[in-house]
Design a protein around this motif. Structure first.
Motif, PDB file in Angstrom:
ATOM      1  N   THR A 133       0.836  -1.206   0.000  1.00  0.00           N
ATOM      2  CA  THR A 133       0.000   0.000   0.000  1.00  0.00           C
ATOM      3  C   THR A 133       0.864   1.246   0.000  1.00  0.00           C
ATOM      4  O   THR A 133       0.595   2.208  -0.735  1.00  0.00           O
ATOM      5  CB  THR A 133      -0.936   0.004   1.229  1.00  0.00           C
ATOM      6  OG1 THR A 133      -1.755  -1.167   1.209  1.00  0.00           O
ATOM      7  CG2 THR A 133      -1.821   1.241   1.234  1.00  0.00           C
ATOM      8  N   ILE A 137       0.891   4.135  -2.992  1.00  0.00           N
ATOM      9  CA  ILE A 137       0.655   5.552  -2.692  1.00  0.00           C
ATOM     10  C   ILE A 137       1.865   6.390  -3.076  1.00  0.00           C
ATOM     11  O   ILE A 137       1.732   7.466  -3.679  1.00  0.00           O
ATOM     12  CB  ILE A 137       0.311   5.741  -1.204  1.00  0.00           C
ATOM     13  CG1 ILE A 137      -1.031   5.095  -0.885  1.00  0.00           C
ATOM     14  CG2 ILE A 137       0.292   7.232  -0.833  1.00  0.00           C
ATOM     15  CD1 ILE A 137      -1.380   5.058   0.581  1.00  0.00           C
ATOM     16  N   THR A 138       3.050   5.910  -2.751  1.00  0.00           N
ATOM     17  CA  THR A 138       4.282   6.636  -3.070  1.00  0.00           C
ATOM     18  C   THR A 138       4.429   6.843  -4.569  1.00  0.00           C
ATOM     19  O   THR A 138       4.768   7.948  -5.026  1.00  0.00           O
ATOM     20  CB  THR A 138       5.511   5.877  -2.529  1.00  0.00           C
ATOM     21  OG1 THR A 138       5.413   5.786  -1.095  1.00  0.00           O
ATOM     22  CG2 THR A 138       6.809   6.591  -2.903  1.00  0.00           C
ATOM     23  N   ASN A 140       2.041   6.904  -6.768  1.00  0.00           N
ATOM     24  CA  ASN A 140       1.003   7.840  -7.215  1.00  0.00           C
ATOM     25  C   ASN A 140       1.389   9.280  -6.894  1.00  0.00           C
ATOM     26  O   ASN A 140       1.159  10.186  -7.702  1.00  0.00           O
ATOM     27  CB  ASN A 140      -0.342   7.491  -6.574  1.00  0.00           C
ATOM     28  CG  ASN A 140      -1.116   6.462  -7.356  1.00  0.00           C
ATOM     29  OD1 ASN A 140      -1.854   6.794  -8.269  1.00  0.00           O
ATOM     30  ND2 ASN A 140      -0.926   5.192  -7.032  1.00  0.00           N
ATOM     31  N   ILE A 151      -3.146   0.072  -8.054  1.00  0.00           N
ATOM     32  CA  ILE A 151      -4.028  -0.203  -6.913  1.00  0.00           C
ATOM     33  C   ILE A 151      -4.430  -1.682  -6.790  1.00  0.00           C
ATOM     34  O   ILE A 151      -4.488  -2.205  -5.676  1.00  0.00           O
ATOM     35  CB  ILE A 151      -5.277   0.708  -6.962  1.00  0.00           C
ATOM     36  CG1 ILE A 151      -4.878   2.127  -6.530  1.00  0.00           C
ATOM     37  CG2 ILE A 151      -6.387   0.186  -6.053  1.00  0.00           C
ATOM     38  CD1 ILE A 151      -6.009   3.124  -6.536  1.00  0.00           C
ATOM     39  N   THR A 180      -2.157   3.462   4.583  1.00  0.00           N
ATOM     40  CA  THR A 180      -2.825   4.514   3.830  1.00  0.00           C
ATOM     41  C   THR A 180      -2.893   5.809   4.644  1.00  0.00           C
ATOM     42  O   THR A 180      -2.541   6.885   4.151  1.00  0.00           O
ATOM     43  CB  THR A 180      -4.258   4.085   3.445  1.00  0.00           C
ATOM     44  OG1 THR A 180      -4.192   2.937   2.592  1.00  0.00           O
ATOM     45  CG2 THR A 180      -4.992   5.209   2.722  1.00  0.00           C
ATOM     46  N   SER A 183       0.758   7.231   5.320  1.00  0.00           N
ATOM     47  CA  SER A 183       1.348   7.775   4.091  1.00  0.00           C
ATOM     48  C   SER A 183       0.674   9.087   3.706  1.00  0.00           C
ATOM     49  O   SER A 183       1.351  10.074   3.375  1.00  0.00           O
ATOM     50  CB  SER A 183       1.221   6.765   2.947  1.00  0.00           C
ATOM     51  OG  SER A 183       1.872   5.559   3.240  1.00  0.00           O
ATOM     52  N   PHE A 184      -0.649   9.107   3.740  1.00  0.00           N
ATOM     53  CA  PHE A 184      -1.397  10.301   3.349  1.00  0.00           C
ATOM     54  C   PHE A 184      -1.047  11.487   4.248  1.00  0.00           C
ATOM     55  O   PHE A 184      -0.742  12.582   3.760  1.00  0.00           O
ATOM     56  CB  PHE A 184      -2.895  10.033   3.401  1.00  0.00           C
ATOM     57  CG  PHE A 184      -3.730  11.225   3.008  1.00  0.00           C
ATOM     58  CD1 PHE A 184      -4.037  11.469   1.677  1.00  0.00           C
ATOM     59  CD2 PHE A 184      -4.198  12.113   3.965  1.00  0.00           C
ATOM     60  CE1 PHE A 184      -4.795  12.571   1.310  1.00  0.00           C
ATOM     61  CE2 PHE A 184      -4.951  13.220   3.611  1.00  0.00           C
ATOM     62  CZ  PHE A 184      -5.248  13.448   2.279  1.00  0.00           C
ATOM     63  N   TYR A 187       2.823  12.577   3.689  1.00  0.00           N
ATOM     64  CA  TYR A 187       3.038  13.191   2.374  1.00  0.00           C
ATOM     65  C   TYR A 187       2.299  14.528   2.277  1.00  0.00           C
ATOM     66  O   TYR A 187       2.793  15.476   1.659  1.00  0.00           O
ATOM     67  CB  TYR A 187       2.595  12.258   1.246  1.00  0.00           C
ATOM     68  CG  TYR A 187       3.578  11.142   0.956  1.00  0.00           C
ATOM     69  CD1 TYR A 187       4.947  11.391   0.896  1.00  0.00           C
ATOM     70  CD2 TYR A 187       3.141   9.846   0.707  1.00  0.00           C
ATOM     71  CE1 TYR A 187       5.850  10.376   0.616  1.00  0.00           C
ATOM     72  CE2 TYR A 187       4.039   8.827   0.427  1.00  0.00           C
ATOM     73  CZ  TYR A 187       5.387   9.096   0.385  1.00  0.00           C
ATOM     74  OH  TYR A 187       6.284   8.091   0.107  1.00  0.00           O
TER      75      TYR A 187
END
Length: 196
Positions: A133, A137-138, A140, A151, A180, A183-184, A187
């Motif tokens: 995950t 994310i990284t 993206n 995904i 998730t 990371s969100f 970032y």
């Protein structure tokens, strides 16, 4: 199907596939190729090699029976070593003014490792699901929305871990969920995710 699930688990356990991933990221965020390779070496040394070698040492000493460490209790020492190793790498990036994106990446890695270590003390959360995950994310964040094509890797790896009875569905979901959120938030805090 069990064979496929095992193959996927080994490929996406983070120790081998992280090598090309980190190299690609470093080449993307650092224009100077020599510096990019240098940062890749540092990130791979502290982010992959040291934790992996420690696990290999435990395996050689027969303190664990599987390099994937299926027993929850056996995961604590390797996770603590990983936390310490990530912290050293994070400090090096700041002391020597490393690329901002690598700082954010190590911040996510370190925060996630701390959270996963705490949870693992009580419950066997899926590290595989968390790691894949984080990678999705990284990529993206770094390459743009077209990387949303990655995904499906998250449920595929989750399926693999459940299929070979290494985790329950809830352990996989929580692993992906924790990764998730962590990371969100990080970032976003570093300015790489914008909410309009």
């Amino acid at each position: 199907m069990n064979k496929l699930a095992r193959i996927l688990s080994y490929i996406f356990d983070g120790s081998i596939i992280s090598i090309p991933i980190i190299i690609i990221i470093c080449l993307m965020v650092e224009d100077n190729r020599i510096e990019a390779v240098s940062w890749a070496f540092i990130c791979l040394l502290f982010g992959t090699a040291i934790p992996f070698l420690y696990i290999a040492l435990l395996y050689r000493r027969k303190e664990i029976g599987d390099m994937h460490i299926p027993e929850k209790e056996d995961r604590m020492k390797p996770l603590l070593v990983s936390v310490a190793s990530y912290a050293v790498c994070f400090a090096i990036l700041y002391i020597f003014n490393g690329p901002l994106f690598l700082k954010s990446l190590l911040a996510v890695s370190l925060a996630s490792a701390v959270i996963f270590t705490i949870i693992t003390y009580f419950w066997k959360i899926s590290l595989h699901a968390g790691w894949v995950t984080f990678v999705v994310i990284t990529f993206n964040v770094l390459f743009g929305r077209w990387m949303l094509i990655m995904i499906p890797l998250i449920p595929v790896i989750g399926w693999a871990r459940v299929r070979i009875k290494k985790h329950t569905v809830s352990q996989v979901i929580f692993g992906a969920g924790v990764s998730t959120i962590t990371s969100f938030l990080i970032y976003y805090n570093y300015g790489f995710i914008h909410i309009s």
